[in-house]
Design a protein around this motif. Structure first.
Motif, PDB file in Angstrom:
ATOM      1  N   LEU A 136      41.929 -49.511 -50.820  1.00 14.80           N
ATOM      2  CA  LEU A 136      43.085 -50.528 -51.510  1.00 14.80           C
ATOM      3  C   LEU A 136      44.282 -50.761 -50.581  1.00 14.80           C
ATOM      4  CD1 LEU A 136      43.003 -49.465 -55.247  1.00 14.80           C
ATOM      5  CD2 LEU A 136      41.831 -51.238 -53.950  1.00 14.80           C
ATOM      6  N   VAL A 137      44.595 -49.512 -49.590  1.00 17.91           N
ATOM      7  CA  VAL A 137      45.852 -49.545 -48.855  1.00 17.91           C
ATOM      8  C   VAL A 137      45.462 -50.798 -47.894  1.00 17.91           C
ATOM      9  CG1 VAL A 137      46.985 -48.210 -47.248  1.00 17.91           C
ATOM     10  CG2 VAL A 137      46.693 -47.372 -49.486  1.00 17.91           C
ATOM     11  N   GLU A 138      43.931 -50.439 -47.218  1.00 14.47           N
ATOM     12  CA  GLU A 138      43.590 -51.147 -46.327  1.00 14.47           C
ATOM     13  C   GLU A 138      43.523 -52.625 -46.442  1.00 14.47           C
ATOM     14  OE1 GLU A 138      43.178 -51.398 -42.290  1.00 14.47           O
ATOM     15  OE2 GLU A 138      43.031 -49.314 -43.416  1.00 14.47           O
ATOM     16  N   ALA A 139      42.874 -52.978 -47.759  1.00 16.13           N
ATOM     17  CA  ALA A 139      42.843 -54.594 -48.325  1.00 16.13           C
ATOM     18  C   ALA A 139      44.347 -54.955 -48.449  1.00 16.13           C
ATOM     19  CB  ALA A 139      42.081 -54.718 -49.302  1.00 16.13           C
ATOM     20  N   PHE A 140      45.161 -54.211 -49.172  1.00 19.47           N
ATOM     21  CA  PHE A 140      46.591 -54.574 -49.044  1.00 19.47           C
ATOM     22  C   PHE A 140      47.313 -55.069 -47.653  1.00 19.47           C
ATOM     23  CE2 PHE A 140      51.155 -53.629 -48.814  1.00 19.47           C
ATOM     24  CZ  PHE A 140      51.685 -54.456 -49.944  1.00 19.47           C
ATOM     25  N   GLU A 141      47.039 -54.058 -46.830  1.00 21.41           N
ATOM     26  CA  GLU A 141      47.649 -54.378 -45.426  1.00 21.41           C
ATOM     27  C   GLU A 141      46.879 -55.462 -44.637  1.00 21.41           C
ATOM     28  OE1 GLU A 141      47.569 -50.727 -43.203  1.00 21.41           O
ATOM     29  OE2 GLU A 141      49.369 -50.258 -44.213  1.00 21.41           O
ATOM     30  N   HIS A 142      45.762 -55.707 -45.114  1.00 20.65           N
ATOM     31  CA  HIS A 142      44.933 -56.821 -44.386  1.00 20.65           C
ATOM     32  C   HIS A 142      45.319 -58.205 -44.933  1.00 20.65           C
ATOM     33  CE1 HIS A 142      41.245 -58.654 -42.860  1.00 20.65           C
ATOM     34  NE2 HIS A 142      41.286 -59.703 -43.977  1.00 20.65           N
ATOM     35  N   MET A 143      45.962 -58.173 -46.108  1.00 18.96           N
ATOM     36  CA  MET A 143      46.078 -59.541 -46.741  1.00 18.96           C
ATOM     37  C   MET A 143      47.729 -59.565 -46.521  1.00 18.96           C
ATOM     38  SD  MET A 143      43.980 -59.679 -50.463  1.00 18.96           S
ATOM     39  CE  MET A 143      44.696 -57.926 -51.041  1.00 18.96           C
ATOM     40  N   ILE A 144      48.614 -58.697 -46.605  1.00 17.89           N
ATOM     41  CA  ILE A 144      50.014 -58.805 -46.649  1.00 17.89           C
ATOM     42  C   ILE A 144      50.477 -59.479 -45.266  1.00 17.89           C
ATOM     43  CG2 ILE A 144      50.752 -56.826 -45.429  1.00 17.89           C
ATOM     44  CD1 ILE A 144      52.246 -58.550 -48.733  1.00 17.89           C
ATOM     45  N   VAL A 145      49.721 -59.254 -44.173  1.00 19.69           N
ATOM     46  CA  VAL A 145      49.859 -60.113 -42.976  1.00 19.69           C
ATOM     47  C   VAL A 145      49.825 -61.545 -43.079  1.00 19.69           C
ATOM     48  CG1 VAL A 145      49.343 -57.894 -41.694  1.00 19.69           C
ATOM     49  CG2 VAL A 145      47.782 -59.576 -41.992  1.00 19.69           C
ATOM     50  N   ASN A 146      49.080 -62.063 -43.774  1.00 19.52           N
ATOM     51  CA  ASN A 146      48.855 -63.533 -44.036  1.00 19.52           C
ATOM     52  C   ASN A 146      49.639 -64.064 -45.244  1.00 19.52           C
ATOM     53  OD1 ASN A 146      47.020 -63.597 -42.020  1.00 19.52           O
ATOM     54  ND2 ASN A 146      45.366 -62.737 -43.396  1.00 19.52           N
ATOM     55  N   ALA A 147      50.516 -63.178 -46.112  1.00 17.58           N
ATOM     56  CA  ALA A 147      51.496 -63.894 -46.926  1.00 17.58           C
ATOM     57  C   ALA A 147      52.616 -64.298 -46.299  1.00 17.58           C
ATOM     58  CB  ALA A 147      51.566 -62.720 -47.790  1.00 17.58           C
ATOM     59  N   ARG A 148      52.736 -65.820 -46.292  1.00 15.65           N
ATOM     60  CA  ARG A 148      53.718 -66.367 -45.408  1.00 15.65           C
ATOM     61  C   ARG A 148      54.947 -66.655 -46.412  1.00 15.65           C
ATOM     62  NH1 ARG A 148      51.595 -65.197 -40.975  1.00 15.65           N
ATOM     63  NH2 ARG A 148      49.420 -66.238 -40.694  1.00 15.65           N
ATOM     64  N   THR A 149      54.897 -66.712 -47.712  1.00 14.79           N
ATOM     65  CA  THR A 149      55.984 -66.829 -48.558  1.00 14.79           C
ATOM     66  C   THR A 149      56.220 -65.748 -49.461  1.00 14.79           C
ATOM     67  OG1 THR A 149      54.754 -67.761 -50.304  1.00 14.79           O
ATOM     68  CG2 THR A 149      55.549 -69.501 -48.567  1.00 14.79           C
ATOM     69  N   ALA A 150      57.432 -65.594 -50.305  1.00 10.27           N
ATOM     70  CA  ALA A 150      57.812 -64.540 -51.171  1.00 10.27           C
ATOM     71  C   ALA A 150      56.806 -64.572 -52.373  1.00 10.27           C
ATOM     72  CB  ALA A 150      59.137 -64.776 -51.807  1.00 10.27           C
ATOM     73  N   ARG A 151      56.354 -65.847 -52.649  1.00 11.12           N
ATOM     74  CA  ARG A 151      55.317 -65.960 -53.827  1.00 11.12           C
ATOM     75  C   ARG A 151      53.789 -65.215 -53.488  1.00 11.12           C
ATOM     76  NH1 ARG A 151      53.843 -65.691 -58.672  1.00 11.12           N
ATOM     77  NH2 ARG A 151      52.196 -66.915 -59.332  1.00 11.12           N
ATOM     78  N   GLN A 152      53.536 -65.688 -52.255  1.00  6.37           N
ATOM     79  CA  GLN A 152      52.455 -65.062 -51.768  1.00  6.37           C
ATOM     80  C   GLN A 152      52.295 -63.676 -51.486  1.00  6.37           C
ATOM     81  OE1 GLN A 152      51.937 -67.223 -47.903  1.00  6.37           O
ATOM     82  NE2 GLN A 152      50.168 -68.585 -48.953  1.00  6.37           N
ATOM     83  N   ARG A 153      53.439 -63.075 -51.213  1.00  5.15           N
ATOM     84  CA  ARG A 153      53.558 -61.642 -51.099  1.00  5.15           C
ATOM     85  C   ARG A 153      53.415 -60.987 -52.521  1.00  5.15           C
ATOM     86  NH1 ARG A 153      57.156 -63.087 -46.853  1.00  5.15           N
ATOM     87  NH2 ARG A 153      59.033 -63.257 -48.229  1.00  5.15           N
ATOM     88  N   GLU A 154      53.949 -61.753 -53.558  1.00  2.00           N
ATOM     89  CA  GLU A 154      53.940 -61.327 -55.020  1.00  2.00           C
ATOM     90  C   GLU A 154      52.473 -61.165 -55.341  1.00  2.00           C
ATOM     91  OE1 GLU A 154      56.464 -63.908 -57.225  1.00  2.00           O
ATOM     92  OE2 GLU A 154      58.377 -62.803 -56.530  1.00  2.00           O
ATOM     93  N   LYS A 155      51.910 -62.261 -55.099  1.00  7.28           N
ATOM     94  CA  LYS A 155      50.527 -62.228 -55.371  1.00  7.28           C
ATOM     95  C   LYS A 155      49.534 -61.246 -54.638  1.00  7.28           C
ATOM     96  CE  LYS A 155      49.609 -67.371 -56.248  1.00  7.28           C
ATOM     97  NZ  LYS A 155      48.768 -68.497 -55.668  1.00  7.28           N
ATOM     98  N   VAL A 156      49.835 -60.973 -53.581  1.00  3.37           N
ATOM     99  CA  VAL A 156      49.103 -59.726 -52.739  1.00  3.37           C
ATOM    100  C   VAL A 156      49.434 -58.516 -53.728  1.00  3.37           C
ATOM    101  CG1 VAL A 156      48.914 -58.345 -50.730  1.00  3.37           C
ATOM    102  CG2 VAL A 156      48.962 -60.848 -50.556  1.00  3.37           C
ATOM    103  N   GLN A 157      50.626 -58.243 -53.945  1.00  7.30           N
ATOM    104  CA  GLN A 157      51.027 -57.045 -54.823  1.00  7.30           C
ATOM    105  C   GLN A 157      50.347 -56.997 -56.007  1.00  7.30           C
ATOM    106  OE1 GLN A 157      53.284 -54.461 -54.206  1.00  7.30           O
ATOM    107  NE2 GLN A 157      54.238 -54.964 -52.425  1.00  7.30           N
ATOM    108  N   ALA A 158      50.273 -57.958 -56.728  1.00  8.85           N
ATOM    109  CA  ALA A 158      49.421 -58.140 -58.140  1.00  8.85           C
ATOM    110  C   ALA A 158      48.290 -58.031 -57.989  1.00  8.85           C
ATOM    111  CB  ALA A 158      50.192 -59.135 -58.805  1.00  8.85           C
ATOM    112  N   SER A 159      47.542 -58.035 -56.652  1.00  8.27           N
ATOM    113  CA  SER A 159      46.130 -58.323 -56.675  1.00  8.27           C
ATOM    114  C   SER A 159      45.249 -57.083 -56.380  1.00  8.27           C
ATOM    115  CB  SER A 159      45.715 -59.002 -55.527  1.00  8.27           C
ATOM    116  OG  SER A 159      46.045 -58.654 -54.258  1.00  8.27           O
ATOM    117  N   ILE A 160      45.999 -55.857 -56.426  1.00 11.82           N
ATOM    118  CA  ILE A 160      45.152 -54.850 -56.022  1.00 11.82           C
ATOM    119  C   ILE A 160      44.911 -53.813 -57.465  1.00 11.82           C
ATOM    120  CG2 ILE A 160      45.512 -52.201 -54.977  1.00 11.82           C
ATOM    121  CD1 ILE A 160      45.134 -54.637 -52.928  1.00 11.82           C
TER     122      ILE A 160
END
Length: 501
Positions: free
Chosen positions: A215-239
């Motif tokens: 889950l940590v690896e998946a989070f770090e894999h996705m968060i680098v592609n989160a360009r906006t605050a909304r996308q970062r929130e989506k990544v946070q809530a997706s785990i």
């Protein structure tokens, strides 16, 4: 039981927490714990250190949230905050009385809104099975004072602690391996995650998350592609994750905290407890997991699965649970499995047939000996599949050992760079352009069906080692194998003696 609330003393400003200083603090903390009669070995000391470090780090997180948001309501308040009791004057028996009689019971009884991700509910879940095992209140005071020297407030310090914590997790895995548990090496976790390639907006689950590596690896894999605050929130809530045992669950929460994964939705429970129909309704997009090898589940758990696919073996039940979780959202998966999953032709054949009737099993990664050394010598593999029509073939890739090596070991483990050739062969997200080579081959679906779904298939491009190796090499390997087997039998003998004592 209630004790006098600890008075508060002024906390001196902590110096910058360099990696060397952190290592010094942790080393001294462990030296203190070695003196306490209530802690026997690392399996006692590391959990004790982990929950105290968690409370120290959590206090800094709460302070930061209060500073950024005046309306924020802390999950731990009053005399139960680390900054209140850890900086107090209590020591000896009064400190033990407060920790055992007030602090830990309060944390166990913390309740929130019962909504997904509520921090108060997470705290209650974490501390439901946590006890203070130290018998000396004076040594506990010394330990708390050491841990209070760690400064989690600075982002750079937090990153440094995350790095050190990973080394602590590795040690925890090492000692846990002696108890029959083992965890996935990070290079393999990273490779599986990169190949499955979870995207921003997708929900990712590990139904047997252990200390949270996937889950940590998946989070770090996705968060680098989160360009906006909304996308970062989506990544946070997706785990999302489940873990049955209390100590790995605590370690996972600490892992998430240090990687700033505030929104991870995890539950301490057996993820196989839910009926298969409920799993289908509660679907996700991606599953990355290494379910337990060799475990058995009770009949009550087995009854949640189709009658013709029921078995006590945990890995088969997890494979069915994974399929169910992915059906609704037409998801994809990377799952580590033992060789028995490949060659089983009983109930396993029916489960594999069902898998390939709903999913495209596109790749079987065959791992060499010792990937999970020193915890197990069981050969392992990774199945990669996605929802949809099965192709008319399945690709196999045999990951090689480094040149001149017979297996991986604890001192010479798997390295991520070794996956470079496989990653190049993989063919990107569409897996186009794959070709057969000395390591890769494809098997027609008709051959697999005719073979009753046996996937334990030899690389046709590699000559039979037995006919191309000298007698001295074969004898040396037999001796190594016998030594490994003797070690396993000696460990089993020790466990039987401990159980009978």
């Amino acid at each position: 039981m209630s004790s006098k609330a600890p008075s508060t003393r002024t906390r001196a400003a902590a110096p910058q927490t360099t990696r060397a200083r952190l290592q010094s603090i942790i080393k001294e903390s462990r030296n203190i714990m070695r003196k306490d009669a209530g802690l026997n070995g690392e399996l006692d000391r590391l959990p004790q250190l982990a929950w105290l470090l968690f409370l120290r780090a959590f206090d800094e997180v709460e302070n930061e949230r209060r500073a950024l948001d005046r309306s924020y309501k802390p999950a731990i308040t009053g005399t139960y905050r680390w900054s209140a009791w850890a900086n107090g004057d209590l020591t000896g028996d009064p400190l033990l009385e407060f920790v055992n009689g007030d602090l830990l019971p309060h944390l166990r009884e913390t309740r929130g809104s019962q909504s997904a991700g509520d921090t108060r509910d997470t705290l209650a879940s974490i501390f439901a099975n946590i006890d203070n095992r130290m018998l000396s209140g004076h040594l506990l005071r010394e330990l708390v004072d050491q841990i209070d020297k760690v400064d989690f407030a600075n982002a750079d310090d937090l990153h440094t602690m995350a790095h050190l914590y990973e080394s602590m997790l590795k040690e925890m895995r090492d000692v846990a391996g002696d108890s029959g548990e083992f965890y996935t090496p990070r290079p393999l976790v990273r490779f599986i995650t990169d190949m499955v390639n979870p995207q921003v907006g997708e929900e990712v689950m590990d139904p047997a998350m252990g200390t949270g590596g996937f889950l940590v690896e998946a989070f770090e894999h996705m968060i680098v592609n989160a360009r906006t605050a909304r996308q970062r929130e989506k990544v946070q809530a997706s785990i999302r994750g489940f873990e049955k045992k209390s100590m790995p669950y605590l370690l996972a929460q600490m892992n998430f905290l240090l990687h700033e994964m505030d929104g991870a939705r995890t539950v301490q429970t057996n993820s196989l407890m839910n009926p298969i129909a409920d799993m289908r309704r509660d679907g996700v997009d991606v599953i990355l997991t290494n379910p337990p090898f060799g475990g058995e589940e009770e009949k009550g758990i087995q009854s949640h699965f189709p009658a013709n696919q029921r078995t006590a073996e945990t890995v088969w039940l997890f494979l069915q649970a994974v399929k169910a979780r992915l059906e609704k959202r037409k998801g994809r998966c990377g799952i580590v499995v033992p060789n028995s999953v490949l060659f089983d032709q009983g109930v396993g054949a029916r489960i594999k047939a069902d898998l390939m009737s709903k999913f495209n099993l596109h790749t079987v990664l065959r791992l060499p000996n010792g990937v999970f050394a020193p915890y197990t010598i069981i050969p392992s593999n990774v199945l990669f599949f996605e929802h949809g029509k099965q192709q008319d073939h399945v690709w196999f890739y045999e990951h090689p050992l480094p040149e001149g090596r017979k297996n991986y070991t604890k001192t010479k483990p798997l390295q991520f760079e070794e996956f470079a050739d496989c990653e190049k062969w993989w063919g990107g997200s569409d897996r186009e352009g794959r070709v057969e080579n000395e390591r890769a081959w494809k098997v027609p679906l008709t051959d697999i069906v005719d073979g009753k779904y046996n996937l334990d298939l030899r690389n046709p491009h590699r000559p039979d080692d037995l006919t191309h190796r000298s007698p001295s090499e074969l004898v040396a390997e037999l001796i190594d194998t016998e030594r490994e087997l003797l070690g396993v039998l000696e460990q089993l003998q020790r466990e039987i003696k401990e159980f009978s004592a």
